[in-house]
Design a protein around this motif. Sequence first.
Motif, short mmCIF file in Angstrom:
data_model
loop_
_atom_site.label_atom_id
_atom_site.label_comp_id
_atom_site.label_asym_id
_atom_site.label_seq_id
_atom_site.Cartn_x
_atom_site.Cartn_y
_atom_site.Cartn_z
N GLY A 30 24.27 -49.45 -11.55
CA GLY A 30 24.45 -48.01 -11.42
C GLY A 30 23.15 -47.26 -11.59
O GLY A 30 22.87 -46.29 -10.86
N GLU A 31 22.33 -47.69 -12.55
CA GLU A 31 21.03 -47.05 -12.75
C GLU A 31 20.17 -47.18 -11.50
O GLU A 31 19.55 -46.22 -11.05
N ARG A 32 20.16 -48.37 -10.92
CA ARG A 32 19.37 -48.62 -9.71
C ARG A 32 19.91 -47.80 -8.53
O ARG A 32 19.14 -47.22 -7.76
N ALA A 33 21.23 -47.73 -8.40
CA ALA A 33 21.84 -46.96 -7.31
C ALA A 33 21.49 -45.48 -7.44
O ALA A 33 21.19 -44.82 -6.44
N ALA A 34 21.54 -44.95 -8.64
CA ALA A 34 21.23 -43.52 -8.84
C ALA A 34 19.77 -43.23 -8.52
O ALA A 34 19.46 -42.22 -7.87
N ARG A 35 18.84 -44.10 -8.94
CA ARG A 35 17.43 -43.92 -8.59
C ARG A 35 17.23 -43.98 -7.08
O ARG A 35 16.49 -43.18 -6.49
N THR A 36 17.90 -44.95 -6.45
CA THR A 36 17.81 -45.10 -4.99
C THR A 36 18.32 -43.85 -4.29
O THR A 36 17.70 -43.37 -3.33
N MET A 37 19.42 -43.31 -4.76
CA MET A 37 19.97 -42.11 -4.13
C MET A 37 19.04 -40.92 -4.35
O MET A 37 18.84 -40.10 -3.44
N GLY A 38 18.43 -40.82 -5.52
CA GLY A 38 17.46 -39.76 -5.77
C GLY A 38 16.27 -39.85 -4.82
O GLY A 38 15.82 -38.84 -4.27
N SER A 39 15.78 -41.07 -4.59
CA SER A 39 14.67 -41.27 -3.65
C SER A 39 15.09 -40.88 -2.24
O SER A 39 14.31 -40.27 -1.49
N HIS A 40 16.32 -41.22 -1.88
CA HIS A 40 16.82 -40.87 -0.56
C HIS A 40 16.95 -39.35 -0.41
O HIS A 40 16.60 -38.79 0.64
N MET A 41 17.42 -38.69 -1.43
CA MET A 41 17.54 -37.23 -1.39
C MET A 41 16.17 -36.59 -1.13
O MET A 41 16.05 -35.67 -0.33
N ARG A 42 15.15 -37.10 -1.81
CA ARG A 42 13.79 -36.59 -1.59
C ARG A 42 13.34 -36.90 -0.16
O ARG A 42 12.78 -36.04 0.53
N ALA A 43 13.59 -38.13 0.31
CA ALA A 43 13.13 -38.57 1.63
C ALA A 43 13.72 -37.72 2.76
O ALA A 43 13.06 -37.49 3.77
#
Length: 178
Positions: A30-43
């Motif tokens: 879940g921690e990894r998924a949330a970081r990944t989604m945050g990066s995607h939001m920025r991208a």
Amino acid sequence: MKTLILLRHAKSSWDDHGVRDFDRALNPKGERAARTMGSHMRAIGLSWDYAIASPATRVIETLEQASQGYGRRIDPDWDRRAYLASAATLLELVHDAPVTADTLLLSGHNPGLEDLILLLVPDGDAKRDQVEIKFPTASLAVMTCDADNWADVAAGSCTLTTFVRPRDLDPSLGPDAD
């Protein structure tokens, strides 16, 4: 026109059965998924003027991890009404958002978030059909709503422009094999 961003909390841990639901923390996936989604939001250039979130531990930790991925702190209005809220309650929170905010980020739980999408987006939309199957943990939905004020956002008045699941960004974040 208003933009509504929904972010479901990431996968939480069920390891400690003595912890109350409100206090469940994220698991490592879940921690990894949330970081990944945050990066995607920025991208994809996603930003917001105002945020509202459930104060449950798993939502707090989701936004902390998403902030790391995004590179910007997500500092929401922590609203207890968002904890396990129904679509109707979530819509009330949307209606109460500041009129000056053009883009609102709302983070919380299912089934309320999924039901809110299904309420706001009319039938016949392919992305909506995917949400109706499942709005998994750490999923992101972005809707544009045909309203000048948050209080005017109504059933069937929004268009789902983005629906992204963690596994769409990284297949290892998909469902665990049984």
